[in-house]
Design a protein around this motif. Structure first.
Motif, PDB file in Angstrom:
ATOM      1  N   SER A  98      48.293  44.297  46.923  1.00  0.00           N
ATOM      2  CA  SER A  98      48.035  42.945  47.253  1.00  0.00           C
ATOM      3  C   SER A  98      46.723  42.728  47.546  1.00  0.00           C
ATOM      4  O   SER A  98      46.190  41.612  47.461  1.00  0.00           O
ATOM      5  N   SER A  99      45.839  43.842  47.717  1.00  0.00           N
ATOM      6  CA  SER A  99      44.531  43.548  47.770  1.00  0.00           C
ATOM      7  C   SER A  99      43.570  44.052  46.641  1.00  0.00           C
ATOM      8  O   SER A  99      42.201  43.603  46.781  1.00  0.00           O
ATOM      9  N   GLU A 123      38.528  46.551  28.800  1.00  0.00           N
ATOM     10  CA  GLU A 123      39.164  46.087  27.747  1.00  0.00           C
ATOM     11  C   GLU A 123      40.617  46.675  27.816  1.00  0.00           C
ATOM     12  O   GLU A 123      41.547  45.931  27.350  1.00  0.00           O
ATOM     13  N   ALA A 126      42.428  44.162  29.899  1.00  0.00           N
ATOM     14  CA  ALA A 126      42.840  42.951  29.053  1.00  0.00           C
ATOM     15  C   ALA A 126      43.806  42.849  28.143  1.00  0.00           C
ATOM     16  O   ALA A 126      44.838  42.469  27.863  1.00  0.00           O
ATOM     17  N   PRO A 136      45.122  35.586  29.780  1.00  0.00           N
ATOM     18  CA  PRO A 136      43.770  36.435  30.231  1.00  0.00           C
ATOM     19  C   PRO A 136      43.432  35.966  31.748  1.00  0.00           C
ATOM     20  O   PRO A 136      42.522  36.865  32.526  1.00  0.00           O
ATOM     21  N   ASP A 137      43.593  34.761  31.999  1.00  0.00           N
ATOM     22  CA  ASP A 137      43.086  34.292  33.489  1.00  0.00           C
ATOM     23  C   ASP A 137      43.860  34.926  34.410  1.00  0.00           C
ATOM     24  O   ASP A 137      43.670  34.510  35.527  1.00  0.00           O
ATOM     25  N   PRO A 140      41.703  38.128  36.852  1.00  0.00           N
ATOM     26  CA  PRO A 140      41.160  38.091  38.124  1.00  0.00           C
ATOM     27  C   PRO A 140      41.659  37.641  39.403  1.00  0.00           C
ATOM     28  O   PRO A 140      41.324  37.548  40.289  1.00  0.00           O
TER      29      PRO A 140
ATOM     30  N   TYR B 103      45.394  41.220  21.951  1.00  0.00           N
ATOM     31  CA  TYR B 103      43.870  41.034  22.364  1.00  0.00           C
ATOM     32  C   TYR B 103      43.574  39.800  22.067  1.00  0.00           C
ATOM     33  O   TYR B 103      42.512  39.377  22.347  1.00  0.00           O
ATOM     34  N   THR B 106      42.869  37.272  24.449  1.00  0.00           N
ATOM     35  CA  THR B 106      42.010  37.624  25.593  1.00  0.00           C
ATOM     36  C   THR B 106      40.858  37.527  25.645  1.00  0.00           C
ATOM     37  O   THR B 106      39.948  37.924  26.603  1.00  0.00           O
ATOM     38  N   PRO B 110      37.442  34.117  31.884  1.00  0.00           N
ATOM     39  CA  PRO B 110      36.619  32.911  32.633  1.00  0.00           C
ATOM     40  C   PRO B 110      35.259  33.255  32.749  1.00  0.00           C
ATOM     41  O   PRO B 110      34.856  34.219  33.068  1.00  0.00           O
ATOM     42  N   GLU B 347      50.199  40.465  54.727  1.00  0.00           N
ATOM     43  CA  GLU B 347      48.665  40.573  54.664  1.00  0.00           C
ATOM     44  C   GLU B 347      48.230  39.276  55.396  1.00  0.00           C
ATOM     45  O   GLU B 347      47.345  39.297  56.215  1.00  0.00           O
TER      46      GLU B 347
END
Lengths: 258, 380
Positions: A98-99, A123, A126, A136-137, A140, B103, B106, B110, B347
């Motif tokens: 989770s971190s 890569e 992804a 893809p978002d 992060p 791919y 992708t 962002p 957490e």
């Protein structure tokens, strides 16, 4: 590809016991290379325990488990680690760290076991996200920001990070809506075809069993009572198996396919 | 190692065949072996208008990473000129398709902003967040007070059992630790004070110092900080884990008021217990000071007591007790508020518990400063 024939996992005389409760006794099971094997059984028959025992999270009381033709309990920790990089495990709720972000989660095994450039690791992350059908978002994002279905996909992406030969899936479609579950089934099927994966799948989902499993193993009475295709299950004469594969839900799942 | 598949290394040979650039892949193109080839491919200089041929016939085995490197190179060559893939073993074709599909989606990662702008943005967000947090806390305080006032009109709704339970947790169980630290701090103040005042020959004022300091400030501050760490955090963790398991939502769905059920009993228990523990801390602090003065300054307990009676005015004690009520409300409300802000994971419970203690102690000290100014202004 030597050392073991067509059986990528071979279990003989397995016994598992917690306290006085015997979960498995004299359990035998073979998993063939390149197949999708579904494990079914009532609640408490030790499906997850079997999975955990094979991947070494639980030590058996007796019996032998050979994976890739080697009894892993006889190896040193370092040797074991070599083998552990050759399979991936998807836990029930993804078990993402989770971190870390999703992309970092996928890179954990890459960082730990290999020496790759950061650009290539990005890569690969992804790529794996794309393979399991995540946008893809999602990379992060943190696991807490994802829905349950997305967490499962992300967990699968992490399990696939090292391009393993076997993936273990613990109830991959539980808690997904029927559309999501069907998409997940298709995903596993296409990955199996293109990557030549062997899939060991604990499931309750009759649709999954029908759609993607080459063979089905039934756990009951502390052992595997039967292994075979769906047709063989339907013919097999055992009260629990009959009820499971001929119940109203099973009928609906089977009718949908024929 | 027995049983492990032999793995050959991956390699790439580059040659020039007339006009064409010929790349030839060898060995196992799998994630374990590709580190060097990745570097080689990145450094490959590709002239514009290149005609390239990528020969895959010597690949023994490829996984998704290998396929990705092939695909990446193909795209780069394709952008610069033209490229043909030849001799792909069966299976690799399918893998290449799958990788290129995966791919394709992708390349829209962002965009990242400039880091200095990010940190300014973060500062702004933090300020707005802190302001909003203050507003929410204020509105939550109002809601809690509303529920408490309602109990005055409907005394039959008062829930005695949880109040008593929390009083035991917050008050009774804290007695030993509060008594001990107050005794020790009282002793330390007496010790340092008498040492300092001896230089002016005024050790006898140590009694006034201990009583003044403890009754007005130290007794209540020590107790409040102790309870913020001990009970405020416990409130956050208890309510937070209930929130995590959707128990709070279940209460709302059943038509129960969680503020009345969970928050008000804790706040009331804290408001009853903190003044009582402050009283205990005052006593123990004075005892600690007396013990030190008896041992090191030879002031007998009787002398100490008479001296104490002469220099101490009741308002010092009152100031401490009045403050303790407000500190108690602040600690309990912040503890419960943070508990209700927990989202989902374990957490989050941990983060909120930390935040609850920090916020509670901060608030206690700010309130203490405000009270100090107030009491000096009204000359109390």
């Amino acid at each position: 590809m030597a050392g073991y024939g067509s059986n990528i996992i071979s279990i003989r005389g397995l016994k598992n016991q917690f306290g006085t409760q015997v979960v498995h006794e004299r359990l035998d099971l073979d998993v063939h290379r390149g197949e999708v094997l579904g494990i079914v059984g009532g609640s408490g028959t030790g499906k997850s325990v079997l999975l955990r025992t094979i991947v070494g999270l639980n030590r058996q009381r007796a019996g032998s488990i050979e994976v890739f033709g080697t009894d892993l309990t006889k190896l040193s920790d370092d040797e074991r680690r070599e083998y552990e990089t050759r399979w991936g495990v998807l836990f029930q709720d993804g078990a993402l760290f989770s971190s870390l972000t999703v992309a970092q989660n996928i890179q954990v095994p890459l960082k730990e076991h290999l020496n790759l450039s950061p650009a290539l690791m990005d890569e690969i992350a992804a790529l794996k996200l794309g393979l399991v059908g995540l946008p893809p978002d999602a990379g992060p994002k943190y696991p807490s920001e994802l829905s349950g279905g997305m967490r499962k996909r992300a967990g699968l992406a992490r399990a696939l990070a090292l391009d393993p030969e076997i993936v273990f899936l613990d109830e991959p479609t539980a808690g997904l809506d029927p559309i999501g579950a069907a998409a997940f089934d298709n995903l596993i099927l296409s990955l199996k075809k293109s990557l030549g994966l062997t899939v060991f799948m604990v499931t309750h989902d009759l649709d999954s069993l029908q759609a993607i499993c080459d063979r089905i193993a039934v756990l009951s009475d502390k052992r595997v009572i039967v292994v075979g295709t769906m047709e063989e299950m339907l013919r097999f004469n055992h009260p629990w198996v009959r009820e499971y594969f001929h119940g109203p839900r099973a009928r609906a799942a089977l009718d949908a396919k024929t | 190692m027995a049983g492990t598949d032999e793995m050959s290394t991956a390699a790439l040979s580059v040659s020039q065949d007339g006009q064409a650039l010929v790349l030839k892949a060898h060995g196992d193109w799998v994630v374990r072996t590709l580190s060097a080839v990745d570097q080689q491919l990145r450094e490959l200089s590709i002239p514009r208008g290149v005609r390239a041929e990528f020969d895959l016939s010597d690949i023994d085995r490829a996984d998704t990473t290998g396929a990705w490197l092939i695909e990446r190179t193909r795209l780069a060559l394709h952008d610069a000129g033209s490229v043909t893939l030849t001799g792909a073993p069966s299976g690799l074709d399918q893998l290449l398709d799958q990788v290129s599909n995966a791919y394709a989606d992708t390349d829209t990662l962002p965009p990242r902003g400039l880091s200095i702008l990010n940190s300014i943005e973060g500062l702004g967000r933090g300020l707005v967040g802190a302001f909003n947090e203050g507003l929410h806390l204020l509105s939550f305080t109002g809601r809690t007070i509303h529920s408490m006032v309602r109990w005055i009109y409907m005394p039959q709704r008062i829930r005695i059992t949880p109040i008593i339970y929390h009083m035991e947790q917050v008050g009774l169980n804290a007695i030993p630790i509060i008594a001990l630290i107050s005794f020790l701090i009282g002793a330390v103040i007496a010790f340092l004070g008498s040492d300092m005042l001896r230089e002016f020959g005024a050790q006898v004022y140590t009694v006034a110092l201990v009583s003044f300091a403890f009754l007005r400030e130290f007794g209540v501050l020590l107790t409040a900080i102790m309870l913020a760490g001990r009970s405020g955090s416990a409130f956050t963790a208890q309510i937070g884990s209930m929130k995590g398991r959707e128990e709070i939502d279940a209460m709302s769905a059943l038509g129960l008021d969680y503020v009345e059920l969970l928050v008000v009993p804790r706040v009331i228990a804290m408001i009853i217990c903190l003044p009582m523990l402050t009283f205990l801390a005052d006593i123990m602090g004075l005892v600690g000071g007396g013990v030190v003065l008896f041992i090191f300054e030879g002031i007998s307990p009787v002398q100490y007591f008479i001296r104490l009676e002469n220099v101490t005015e009741i308002q010092h004690f009152n100031v401490g007790i009045i403050k303790s009520v407000f500190f108690a409300a602040a600690i309990a409300i912040i503890g419960c508020y943070q508990g209700l802000k927990v989202e989902g994971s374990a957490e989050s419970v941990g983060q909120r518990t930390t935040l609850s203690v920090v916020e509670a102690i901060f608030t206690v000290i700010v309130l203490d400063a405000l009270f100090a100014i107030y009491f000096i202004q009204i000359d109390y």
